[in-house]
Write a protein that holds these residues in place. Structure first.
Motif: not given
Length: 129
Positions: A45, A63-67, A81, A83-85, A91
């Motif tokens: 991540d 790090t994904l999902d961490k501001e 932040t 995120t990944r899909d 972003q």
């Protein structure tokens, strides 16, 4: 695997996107004319994203999902932040009460990025090198 190095091949409406985020006119012109190279490395991540342009090099470690706090091209600070899909990284930047989004979709042969701010949309394509 989305890690790799990507070189921009086309850009549409990027100067308008930059203006919509509040970037000054001179910086908009320089950035819109540049052809950045993007390097991405991933470890679970955790990511490193380096964008090199004629104006400067911006390195993000996240790090994904961490501001985290990001410095924009023109030196402003925003809360970001990512995120990944699947093979897409989204972003989200929050600056001065506004929200801007950069969506990067990775393919085997390249990367498509969509930049959105206050109704302005820019698309940039990159080839994997």
């Amino acid at each position: 695997m989305i890690s790799g190095t990507y070189e921009m091949t086309s850009s549409d409406n990027y100067e308008e996107y930059l203006k919509a985020t509040g970037v000054g006119r001179a910086t908009c012109k320089i950035e819109a004319a540049s052809k950045p190279t993007v390097e991405l490395t991933e470890d679970g991540d955790n990511f490193k994203l380096k964008t090199t342009t004629t104006l400067k090099t911006i390195g993000l470690v996240f790090t994904l999902d961490k501001e985290f706090v990001e410095e924009t091209t023109d030196g402003r600070k925003c809360n970001t932040t990512v995120t990944r899909d699947g093979n897409t990284l989204i972003q989200t930047q929050k600056l001065d009460g506004q929200t801007f989004t950069i969506t990067r979709t990775f393919r085997d042969d390249g990367l498509d990025a969509t930049f959105e701010a206050n109704g302005a949309v820019s698309r940039r394509s990159y080839k994997r090198i």
